[in-house]
Scaffold this motif. Sequence first.
Motif, PDB file in Angstrom:
ATOM      1  N   ASP A   7      38.819  45.669  51.811  1.00 27.66           N
ATOM      2  CA  ASP A   7      38.961  44.490  50.959  1.00 27.66           C
ATOM      3  C   ASP A   7      38.449  43.238  51.659  1.00 27.66           C
ATOM      4  N   GLN A  41      35.125  41.133  50.741  1.00 24.83           N
ATOM      5  CA  GLN A  41      35.358  39.736  50.391  1.00 24.83           C
ATOM      6  C   GLN A  41      34.457  38.786  51.184  1.00 24.83           C
ATOM      7  N   ARG A  97      35.456  49.087  42.452  1.00 27.20           N
ATOM      8  CA  ARG A  97      36.277  49.478  43.600  1.00 27.20           C
ATOM      9  C   ARG A  97      37.732  49.035  43.472  1.00 27.20           C
ATOM     10  N   HIS A  98      38.025  48.157  42.542  1.00 27.89           N
ATOM     11  CA  HIS A  98      39.405  47.707  42.353  1.00 27.89           C
ATOM     12  C   HIS A  98      40.214  48.673  41.505  1.00 27.89           C
ATOM     13  N   SER A  99      39.584  49.752  41.060  1.00 25.18           N
ATOM     14  CA  SER A  99      40.301  50.768  40.295  1.00 25.18           C
ATOM     15  C   SER A  99      41.448  51.349  41.122  1.00 25.18           C
ATOM     16  N   GLY A 131      39.682  53.876  43.615  1.00 22.97           N
ATOM     17  CA  GLY A 131      39.204  52.794  44.467  1.00 22.97           C
ATOM     18  C   GLY A 131      38.547  53.288  45.739  1.00 22.97           C
TER      19      GLY A 131
END
Length: 327
Positions: free
Chosen positions: A48, A52, A108-110, A114
């Motif tokens: 993450d 980011q 990817r936030h699944s 993910g």
Amino acid sequence: MDSTTHSLLAVTWFGLIGLMLVLYVVTDGFDLGVGMLTLLRRKREDHDVMVQTIGHVWDANETWLVVLGGALFGAFPAAYAFLMQELYLPVMALIAGLIMRGAAIEFRHSVQRGRLWDTVFGVGSLVAAISQGVILGKVITGFVSGESSTVFITVTAIGVVAGYALLGATWLVKKTVGALERWARHLALLSAQLTVAAAIVLTAATWIEGVAVHARWSQPGVFAPLAVLGALAALSYAWLTALLYRGSERAPFRAAITLFIVSFAGLVISLYPDFIPGRLTVMQAASDTLTLAFMLIGIGLVFPVMIGYNLYQYSIFRGKVISRTRA
């Protein structure tokens, strides 16, 4: 317009395309590097943070590739046609890798898949980097087939992957904190060593096997600037290594960029006046004078906007990225 004007415009466009290429390699290179490095971390919290750090710039970075393709098509159509014919498979692999990256960042936030999309993101980045290495190797060898060319292209691909990992690792040193930063610092040292080793091997191989480039190096007035650039590359590597050992955070990324720019300048000098070594010169590949002049006006309007927007992005999102679990 006379031939002198045409030659001046062709050389100007050769330089502009070189500038676009180095801007793409440096900007998209570090976010491809970050993507590849996600494959080496298991914790999703680290993924993450790593994503980011590039989330606000990765798509703008790839814009340089689009502009580069359009400029090549318009300014040097003969080179564009030749390259697309010879590089169909690696170019398609490059596009596939970039598509994988773009889709993975969105999905990817699944909650359920993910981790799968994180893997897709890393693999897509690796595929894109390898494809660019293959493209570079084929261009430098002049698309000559054979066992030695295959080995050269393989080493080139390894060098590009290592170089992008270096850019990505130094970017993470700049943008992250704690264990992730320390890990990135260690990886930057290793990547720098692999990058320089690959560069040395490729330089030696080019001197021995690269007939067209070797002939260029033997021309009067060429070896001296190449020697200066070689010395600057060695100093950049020493500077980068010292900065990493000293614990510097921002400067290693600048040192890595300097190493790339110096190396790229050496490549441009080695190729010119050929666009493709032994196959096509800059003048043979160039469009007519009016086309080059018209495109120059257009890029003169677009370039400041693109560069300004990129600089604004990096300025707005400067600073460290900290995991929410630490906040």
